[in-house]
Scaffold this active site. Sequence first.
Site, PDB file in Angstrom:
ATOM      1  CE1 TYR A  32      -9.689  -8.257  -7.632  1.00  0.00           C
ATOM      2  CE2 TYR A  32     -10.679  -6.078  -7.743  1.00  0.00           C
ATOM      3  CZ  TYR A  32     -10.304  -7.181  -7.005  1.00  0.00           C
ATOM      4  OH  TYR A  32     -10.521  -7.210  -5.655  1.00  0.00           O
ATOM      5  CE  LYS A 147      -7.552  -4.632  -6.519  1.00  0.00           C
ATOM      6  NZ  LYS A 147      -8.328  -4.995  -5.350  1.00  0.00           N
ATOM      7  CD  GLU A 179      -6.221  -8.467   2.808  1.00  0.00           C
ATOM      8  OE1 GLU A 179      -6.029  -7.306   2.419  1.00  0.00           O
ATOM      9  OE2 GLU A 179      -6.048  -9.467   2.088  1.00  0.00           O
ATOM     10  CG  LEU A 203      -4.326  -6.382  -2.505  1.00  0.00           C
ATOM     11  CD1 LEU A 203      -3.916  -7.333  -3.619  1.00  0.00           C
ATOM     12  CD2 LEU A 203      -5.558  -5.612  -2.904  1.00  0.00           C
TER      13      LEU A 203
HETATM   14  N1  PDD Z   1     -10.461  -4.014  -2.943  1.00  0.00           N
HETATM   15  N2  PDD Z   1      -7.451  -5.960   0.645  1.00  0.00           N
HETATM   16  C1  PDD Z   1      -8.340  -6.551  -0.186  1.00  0.00           C
HETATM   17  C2  PDD Z   1      -8.614  -8.003  -0.019  1.00  0.00           C
HETATM   18  C3  PDD Z   1      -8.968  -5.788  -1.194  1.00  0.00           C
HETATM   19  O1  PDD Z   1      -9.821  -6.387  -2.030  1.00  0.00           O
HETATM   20  C4  PDD Z   1      -8.696  -4.400  -1.292  1.00  0.00           C
HETATM   21  C5  PDD Z   1      -9.326  -3.528  -2.344  1.00  0.00           C
HETATM   22  C6  PDD Z   1      -7.769  -3.825  -0.396  1.00  0.00           C
HETATM   23  C7  PDD Z   1      -7.395  -2.369  -0.454  1.00  0.00           C
HETATM   24  O2  PDD Z   1      -6.659  -2.061  -1.603  1.00  0.00           O
HETATM   25  P1  PDD Z   1      -6.642  -0.587  -2.208  1.00  0.00           P
HETATM   26  O3  PDD Z   1      -6.353   0.335  -1.093  1.00  0.00           O
HETATM   27  O4  PDD Z   1      -5.588  -0.625  -3.235  1.00  0.00           O
HETATM   28  O5  PDD Z   1      -8.034  -0.343  -2.782  1.00  0.00           O
HETATM   29  C8  PDD Z   1      -7.159  -4.644   0.547  1.00  0.00           C
HETATM   30  C9  PDD Z   1     -11.091  -3.314  -4.051  1.00  0.00           C
HETATM   31  C10 PDD Z   1     -11.460  -1.928  -3.749  1.00  0.00           C
HETATM   32  C11 PDD Z   1     -12.246  -4.165  -4.571  1.00  0.00           C
HETATM   33  O6  PDD Z   1     -12.080  -5.381  -4.620  1.00  0.00           O
HETATM   34  O7  PDD Z   1     -13.274  -3.612  -4.943  1.00  0.00           O
END
Ligand code: PDD
Length: 284
Positions: A32, A147, A179, A203
Amino acid sequence: MQIAYFNGKFLSKEDVKISPDDRGFLFADGVYEVVRWYEGFFFDMDSHLSRLKRSLRELRINWAEVDMFPALSHELIKQNNLENQPAMIYLQVSRGAAKRSHNFPSSEVPPTVYANAWGFVPDIQSKESGIKVMLKEDIRWNRCDIKSVALLANTLSFQEAYQVGLQECIFVRNGLITEGSHSNIFFVIDGMLCTHPESNHILSGVTRKNILRIADELGIKIREEAVQESRIRFIKEAFISNTSAEVTPVTVLGGNTIGDGVPGHVTKLIQEKFDSEVKNKHEN
Ligand code: PDD
């Protein structure tokens, strides 16, 4: 009526029908993306698209039309009348529907592609005052760089934090802070901005990448190295980042007050530059 994208068509969200044999449903066999719309443009869509391609490649899911992602996202914004407000796009691609079996279905089985859009209210209060977060053992698998929609360890951990009134759960693996359940985390130690390096344990956030660029442009020293949990007392500032939270300060980490318990100076500098870049893009 909410309009969604489903396997090549735009239709009412209620009319989306996904097979019970879908591998996304049976095995969480899919990937996703979440992209933010800033009343006129998507934030770093190029990076979201290349991360999506990477996730698909790593799982060997073939969505031939992946390059449509930016255009279909824009179409969803338009069809849902979201042009003039902050909004989010969620896109999911699963390996498609086939009789339940651990081996992959034949290459003729098309992936299932679903996307929707919704307007949202940014959490300005948390960005200004900061949030309190939990620290917990990282119980996720060893491919956190993908992801994937397989997020049970993330949701279980986040729920634990949520139930005690905390706003994120930050993971620790082998004594190292990785994280959050849905965010990356940064620290200021000895005047340096520290964050876990890109690896299979985090991620690679699109927001993270932009924060590192911004920090570099501001002349802030960067150390992409995991911080040990045992060094929490040396942390002067902390913040999390993701698509919706942008740069959100952390004032309490695993019960430890960070710095003076208020958002720190370096955090605010980065936050200001992030916000002004977005504002400038609006004006252009
Ligand atoms: N999540 N680490 C994890 C485990 C995440 O699920 C996310 C983002 C990030 C940050 O990624 P980015 O800056 O590209 O949004 C780091 C999204 C927002 C979600 O699952 O809703």
